[in-house]
Design a protein around this motif. Structure first.
Motif, PDB file in Angstrom:
ATOM      1  N   ILE A   1      -0.117  -0.423 -14.011  1.00 28.70           N
ATOM      2  CA  ILE A   1       0.571   0.662 -13.307  1.00 28.70           C
ATOM      3  C   ILE A   1       1.259   1.519 -14.364  1.00 28.70           C
ATOM      4  O   ILE A   1       2.100   1.015 -15.112  1.00 28.70           O
ATOM      5  CB  ILE A   1       1.608   0.108 -12.314  1.00 28.70           C
ATOM      6  CG1 ILE A   1       0.917  -0.769 -11.276  1.00 28.70           C
ATOM      7  CG2 ILE A   1       2.365   1.253 -11.640  1.00 28.70           C
ATOM      8  CD1 ILE A   1       1.879  -1.536 -10.400  1.00 28.70           C
TER       9      ILE A   1
ATOM     10  N   SER B   1       0.751   5.620  -1.253  1.00 31.96           N
ATOM     11  CA  SER B   1       0.017   6.761  -1.807  1.00 31.96           C
ATOM     12  C   SER B   1      -1.477   6.478  -1.894  1.00 31.96           C
ATOM     13  O   SER B   1      -2.125   6.768  -2.889  1.00 31.96           O
ATOM     14  CB  SER B   1       0.553   7.137  -3.195  1.00 31.96           C
ATOM     15  OG  SER B   1       1.917   7.428  -3.129  1.00 31.96           O
ATOM     16  N   ASP B   2      -2.022   5.882  -0.842  1.00 29.99           N
ATOM     17  CA  ASP B   2      -3.453   5.566  -0.755  1.00 29.99           C
ATOM     18  C   ASP B   2      -3.935   4.617  -1.848  1.00 29.99           C
ATOM     19  O   ASP B   2      -5.117   4.604  -2.189  1.00 29.99           O
ATOM     20  CB  ASP B   2      -4.296   6.847  -0.763  1.00 29.99           C
ATOM     21  CG  ASP B   2      -4.030   7.716   0.460  1.00 29.99           C
ATOM     22  OD1 ASP B   2      -3.770   7.142   1.538  1.00 29.99           O
ATOM     23  OD2 ASP B   2      -4.075   8.946   0.333  1.00 29.99           O
ATOM     24  N   LYS B   3      -3.038   3.852  -2.430  1.00 26.89           N
ATOM     25  CA  LYS B   3      -3.402   2.851  -3.433  1.00 26.89           C
ATOM     26  C   LYS B   3      -2.794   1.521  -3.028  1.00 26.89           C
ATOM     27  O   LYS B   3      -1.815   1.463  -2.296  1.00 26.89           O
ATOM     28  CB  LYS B   3      -2.896   3.257  -4.813  1.00 26.89           C
ATOM     29  CG  LYS B   3      -3.572   4.499  -5.352  1.00 26.89           C
ATOM     30  CD  LYS B   3      -3.106   4.798  -6.746  1.00 26.89           C
ATOM     31  CE  LYS B   3      -3.799   6.068  -7.242  1.00 26.89           C
ATOM     32  NZ  LYS B   3      -3.364   6.418  -8.588  1.00 26.89           N
ATOM     33  N   GLU B   4      -3.393   0.447  -3.526  1.00 26.14           N
ATOM     34  CA  GLU B   4      -2.875  -0.886  -3.249  1.00 26.14           C
ATOM     35  C   GLU B   4      -2.305  -1.480  -4.521  1.00 26.14           C
ATOM     36  O   GLU B   4      -2.864  -1.322  -5.607  1.00 26.14           O
ATOM     37  CB  GLU B   4      -3.989  -1.784  -2.715  1.00 26.14           C
ATOM     38  CG  GLU B   4      -4.478  -1.357  -1.348  1.00 26.14           C
ATOM     39  CD  GLU B   4      -5.502  -2.317  -0.790  1.00 26.14           C
ATOM     40  OE1 GLU B   4      -5.195  -3.526  -0.718  1.00 26.14           O
ATOM     41  OE2 GLU B   4      -6.591  -1.861  -0.448  1.00 26.14           O
ATOM     42  N   TYR B   5      -1.175  -2.183  -4.361  1.00 31.87           N
ATOM     43  CA  TYR B   5      -0.496  -2.820  -5.490  1.00 31.87           C
ATOM     44  C   TYR B   5      -0.225  -4.269  -5.135  1.00 31.87           C
ATOM     45  O   TYR B   5      -0.127  -4.635  -3.966  1.00 31.87           O
ATOM     46  CB  TYR B   5       0.817  -2.104  -5.799  1.00 31.87           C
ATOM     47  CG  TYR B   5       0.618  -0.646  -6.121  1.00 31.87           C
ATOM     48  CD1 TYR B   5       0.212  -0.251  -7.388  1.00 31.87           C
ATOM     49  CD2 TYR B   5       0.807   0.333  -5.153  1.00 31.87           C
ATOM     50  CE1 TYR B   5       0.007   1.089  -7.686  1.00 31.87           C
ATOM     51  CE2 TYR B   5       0.608   1.677  -5.444  1.00 31.87           C
ATOM     52  CZ  TYR B   5       0.201   2.037  -6.710  1.00 31.87           C
ATOM     53  OH  TYR B   5      -0.004   3.355  -7.000  1.00 31.87           O
TER      54      TYR B   5
ATOM     55  N   GLY C   1      -2.043  -2.536 -10.140  1.00 29.21           N
ATOM     56  CA  GLY C   1      -2.830  -1.888  -9.101  1.00 29.21           C
ATOM     57  C   GLY C   1      -3.956  -2.827  -8.712  1.00 29.21           C
ATOM     58  O   GLY C   1      -4.462  -3.601  -9.528  1.00 29.21           O
ATOM     59  N   TYR C   2      -4.338  -2.785  -7.468  1.00 33.46           N
ATOM     60  CA  TYR C   2      -5.343  -3.693  -6.924  1.00 33.46           C
ATOM     61  C   TYR C   2      -6.482  -2.826  -6.439  1.00 33.46           C
ATOM     62  O   TYR C   2      -6.310  -1.989  -5.559  1.00 33.46           O
ATOM     63  CB  TYR C   2      -4.691  -4.463  -5.775  1.00 33.46           C
ATOM     64  CG  TYR C   2      -5.483  -5.583  -5.192  1.00 33.46           C
ATOM     65  CD1 TYR C   2      -5.659  -6.761  -5.891  1.00 33.46           C
ATOM     66  CD2 TYR C   2      -6.037  -5.477  -3.921  1.00 33.46           C
ATOM     67  CE1 TYR C   2      -6.362  -7.819  -5.336  1.00 33.46           C
ATOM     68  CE2 TYR C   2      -6.733  -6.528  -3.364  1.00 33.46           C
ATOM     69  CZ  TYR C   2      -6.900  -7.697  -4.078  1.00 33.46           C
ATOM     70  OH  TYR C   2      -7.595  -8.728  -3.535  1.00 33.46           O
ATOM     71  N   GLU C   3      -7.666  -2.992  -7.025  1.00 37.12           N
ATOM     72  CA  GLU C   3      -8.792  -2.134  -6.632  1.00 37.12           C
ATOM     73  C   GLU C   3     -10.095  -2.917  -6.692  1.00 37.12           C
ATOM     74  O   GLU C   3     -10.183  -3.976  -7.302  1.00 37.12           O
ATOM     75  CB  GLU C   3      -8.865  -0.907  -7.530  1.00 37.12           C
ATOM     76  CG  GLU C   3      -9.106  -1.201  -8.981  1.00 37.12           C
ATOM     77  CD  GLU C   3      -9.134   0.044  -9.850  1.00 37.12           C
ATOM     78  OE1 GLU C   3      -9.940   0.064 -10.776  1.00 37.12           O
ATOM     79  OE2 GLU C   3      -8.348   0.977  -9.607  1.00 37.12           O
TER      80      GLU C   3
ATOM     81  N   GLU D   1       0.859  -1.172   0.000  1.00 38.92           N
ATOM     82  CA  GLU D   1       0.000   0.000   0.000  1.00 38.92           C
ATOM     83  C   GLU D   1       0.901   1.229   0.000  1.00 38.92           C
ATOM     84  O   GLU D   1       1.787   1.359   0.838  1.00 38.92           O
ATOM     85  CB  GLU D   1      -0.903   0.014   1.226  1.00 38.92           C
ATOM     86  CG  GLU D   1      -1.985   1.054   1.150  1.00 38.92           C
ATOM     87  CD  GLU D   1      -2.987   0.942   2.277  1.00 38.92           C
ATOM     88  OE1 GLU D   1      -3.411   1.999   2.779  1.00 38.92           O
ATOM     89  OE2 GLU D   1      -3.327  -0.190   2.661  1.00 38.92           O
TER      90      GLU D   1
END
Length: 89
Positions: free
Chosen positions: A63, A26-30, A50-52, A24
């Motif tokens: 990405i 920058s407020d994103k999940e990878y 990226g995981y969303e 995790e």
């Protein structure tokens, strides 16, 4: 120990990957994942995305930020170093 698997569905069916690392930043999940394929040199091929969550489903998205890709590459190298040294000794 339970194995973490990632199942990716596409028009061609389903593929199962092993999850190497979730990050995790920058407020994103990878996520970094692999099927344990190897290059001609013997390096394991790993994929990152990226995981969303979208429309009630989990999605892997490309990405596009080079800084994020470099960060993930360095993270994977960092966690694999103890394994490399252990295998060599």
């Amino acid at each position: 120990m339970k194995k973490n698997n990632l199942v990716i569905e596409s028009g061609d069916g389903k593929e199962v990957f092993d999850i190497l690392l979730k990050v995790e930043a920058s407020d994103k999940e990878y996520i970094i994942y692999t099927k344990h394929e190897q290059t001609e040199c013997g390096d394991v091929i790993a994929y990152a995305g990226g995981y969303e969550f979208s429309d009630g489903k989990q999605r892997i998205v490309p990405i596009e930020d080079d800084d994020v890709l470099e960060f993930l590459d360095l993270s994977l190298i960092h966690i694999s170093e103890p394994t490399r040294h252990w295998a060599m000794s």
